[in-house]
Design an enzyme around this catalytic site. Structure first.
Site, PDB file in Angstrom:
ATOM      1  N   GLU A   1      71.874  11.600   9.985  1.00 44.00           N
ATOM      2  CA  GLU A   1      70.730  11.897  10.699  1.00 44.00           C
ATOM      3  C   GLU A   1      69.363  12.402  10.150  1.00 44.00           C
ATOM      4  O   GLU A   1      68.311  11.326   9.789  1.00 44.00           O
ATOM      5  CB  GLU A   1      70.605  11.817  11.636  1.00 44.00           C
ATOM      6  CG  GLU A   1      72.064  10.272  12.893  1.00 44.00           C
ATOM      7  CD  GLU A   1      72.051  11.071  14.349  1.00 44.00           C
ATOM      8  OE1 GLU A   1      73.117   9.696  14.718  1.00 44.00           O
ATOM      9  OE2 GLU A   1      71.610  12.168  14.521  1.00 44.00           O
TER      10      GLU A   1
ATOM     11  N   THR B   1      73.152   6.022  15.110  1.00 45.17           N
ATOM     12  CA  THR B   1      74.974   6.534  15.711  1.00 45.17           C
ATOM     13  C   THR B   1      74.510   6.627  16.865  1.00 45.17           C
ATOM     14  O   THR B   1      73.476   7.298  17.281  1.00 45.17           O
ATOM     15  CB  THR B   1      75.341   8.121  14.156  1.00 45.17           C
ATOM     16  OG1 THR B   1      75.159   7.504  13.358  1.00 45.17           O
ATOM     17  CG2 THR B   1      76.292   8.039  15.259  1.00 45.17           C
ATOM     18  N   GLY B   2      75.207   5.729  17.842  1.00 45.56           N
ATOM     19  CA  GLY B   2      75.502   6.429  18.549  1.00 45.56           C
ATOM     20  C   GLY B   2      75.510   5.538  19.915  1.00 45.56           C
ATOM     21  O   GLY B   2      75.879   4.297  19.084  1.00 45.56           O
ATOM     22  N   SER B   3      75.630   5.828  21.093  1.00 43.75           N
ATOM     23  CA  SER B   3      76.270   4.042  22.354  1.00 43.75           C
ATOM     24  C   SER B   3      74.542   3.083  22.117  1.00 43.75           C
ATOM     25  O   SER B   3      74.890   2.140  21.631  1.00 43.75           O
ATOM     26  CB  SER B   3      76.017   4.674  22.900  1.00 43.75           C
ATOM     27  OG  SER B   3      75.878   5.050  24.157  1.00 43.75           O
TER      28      SER B   3
ATOM     29  N   ALA C   1      69.021   9.986  21.016  1.00 43.30           N
ATOM     30  CA  ALA C   1      68.832  11.098  20.867  1.00 43.30           C
ATOM     31  C   ALA C   1      69.641  12.169  22.247  1.00 43.30           C
ATOM     32  O   ALA C   1      69.769  10.424  23.232  1.00 43.30           O
ATOM     33  CB  ALA C   1      67.471  11.972  21.060  1.00 43.30           C
TER      34      ALA C   1
ATOM     35  N   LYS D   1      67.073  10.785  29.066  1.00 42.95           N
ATOM     36  CA  LYS D   1      67.266  11.568  28.186  1.00 42.95           C
ATOM     37  C   LYS D   1      66.534  12.374  27.851  1.00 42.95           C
ATOM     38  O   LYS D   1      65.585  13.137  27.094  1.00 42.95           O
ATOM     39  CB  LYS D   1      67.427  10.513  26.396  1.00 42.95           C
ATOM     40  CG  LYS D   1      68.822  10.327  26.587  1.00 42.95           C
ATOM     41  CD  LYS D   1      69.615  10.466  26.549  1.00 42.95           C
ATOM     42  CE  LYS D   1      71.408  10.237  26.303  1.00 42.95           C
ATOM     43  NZ  LYS D   1      71.058   9.594  25.042  1.00 42.95           N
TER      44      LYS D   1
HETATM   45  C1  5RP Z   1      74.340  10.953  17.378  1.00 49.95           C
HETATM   46  C2  5RP Z   1      73.085  11.143  17.672  1.00 49.95           C
HETATM   47  C3  5RP Z   1      73.201  10.038  18.850  1.00 49.95           C
HETATM   48  O1  5RP Z   1      71.786   9.744  18.760  1.00 49.95           O
HETATM   49  C4  5RP Z   1      72.708  10.917  20.018  1.00 49.95           C
HETATM   50  O2  5RP Z   1      74.216  11.741  20.443  1.00 49.95           O
HETATM   51  C5  5RP Z   1      72.764  10.327  21.107  1.00 49.95           C
HETATM   52  O3  5RP Z   1      74.141   8.824  21.806  1.00 49.95           O
HETATM   53  P1  5RP Z   1      73.977   7.808  22.841  1.00 49.95           P
HETATM   54  O4  5RP Z   1      72.672   6.741  22.686  1.00 49.95           O
HETATM   55  O5  5RP Z   1      75.188   7.022  23.237  1.00 49.95           O
HETATM   56  O6  5RP Z   1      73.699   8.481  23.754  1.00 49.95           O
HETATM   57  O7  5RP Z   1      72.111  12.009  17.694  1.00 49.95           O
HETATM   58  O8  5RP Z   1      74.956  12.302  16.391  1.00 49.95           O
END
Ligand code: 5RP
Length: 220
Positions: free
Chosen positions: A105, A30-32, A85, A123
């Site tokens: 997740e 999940t996430g961008s 992450a 990250k």
């Molecule tokens: C969601 C997550 C995502 O992997 C994490 O927040 C990274 O998100 P993004 O790719 O938007 O930076 O753990 O629960």
């Protein structure tokens, strides 16, 4: 978010296609960053069996691309799980759950043979803990869990107005001094009322694809 950072997320996400095996079920986080992965996965959708998804948001995006989403309970073999992450260290331990999907997740990561983490270079950290550690909590346990977390040295902040896909709340824990991520992960899990926490240390990633200004870096 700068367009340069978005481009790095997309590069890391597209590089993850290399780890997808034909005719298998693919685990989707999940996430961008994962959204870019889902868009890339759509280009090979006829080569995969289906996907299992860690959130309602990812499920909706997968279905919009015409990718079948099956229940994890109906999936016997999951070779690869791809997810982003919030923080990642050199040992491939992570803080996750900025998007609040940490519990699903973590469940899919537990089932998968390989966890492929996709991220832009921001990250990658020397030590976990700058990003607040999300903890999913049964709503009636919120205050109790917060008091127990203060005893562990963290400063819990209730993510107000946010409800997880499982109907629970999130406490974001600031200022943790994370010397031993595995131990802290277990300590948090031991608090009654905690569903799961965003430290992915006991089961970290197997491979990390980090996109930076100098190109892709693969950690394993
Ligand atoms: C969601 C997550 C995502 O992997 C994490 O927040 C990274 O998100 P993004 O790719 O938007 O930076 O753990 O629960």
């Amino acid at each position: 978010m700068s367009t340069a950072q978005e481009a790095l997320k997309k590069q890391a996400a597209e590089a993850a296609l290399k780890y997808i095996q034909p005719n298998t079920v693919v685990g989707v986080g999940t996430g961008s960053t994962v959204n870019y992965f889902i868009d890339a996965l759509a280009t090979i959708k006829h080569d995969i069996e289906a996907a299992v998804s860690s959130s309602e948001a990812s499920t909706a995006r997968l279905i919009a691309h015409g990718i079948e989403v099956i229940e994890l309970n109906n999936c016997v073999d999951l070779p690869v799980y791809v997810d982003g992450a919030d923080e990642l260290d050199q040992h491939l331990r992570m803080v996750k759950g900025g998007g609040g999907a940490l519990t699903r997740e973590k469940i899919i990561a537990a089932v998968a043979q390989q966890f492929v983490c996709i991220a832009d270079q921001s990250k990658l950290v020397g030590r976990l803990g700058q990003f607040p550690v999300p903890v999913e909590v049964i709503p009636m346990a919120r205050s109790y869990v917060a008091r127990e977390i203060v005893k562990l040295g963290g400063d819990p902040v209730w993510r107000q107005g946010f409800v997880t896909d499982n109907g629970n709340i999130i406490l974001d824990i600031h200022n943790f001094d994370i010397l031993d991520p595995v131990q802290l992960e277990l300590q948090l899990n031991n608090i009654v009322g905690v569903v799961s926490n965003g430290l992915f240390a006991k089961r970290g990633a197997n491979i990390a694809i980090i996109a930076g200004s100098d190109g892709l870096q693969i950690l394993e």
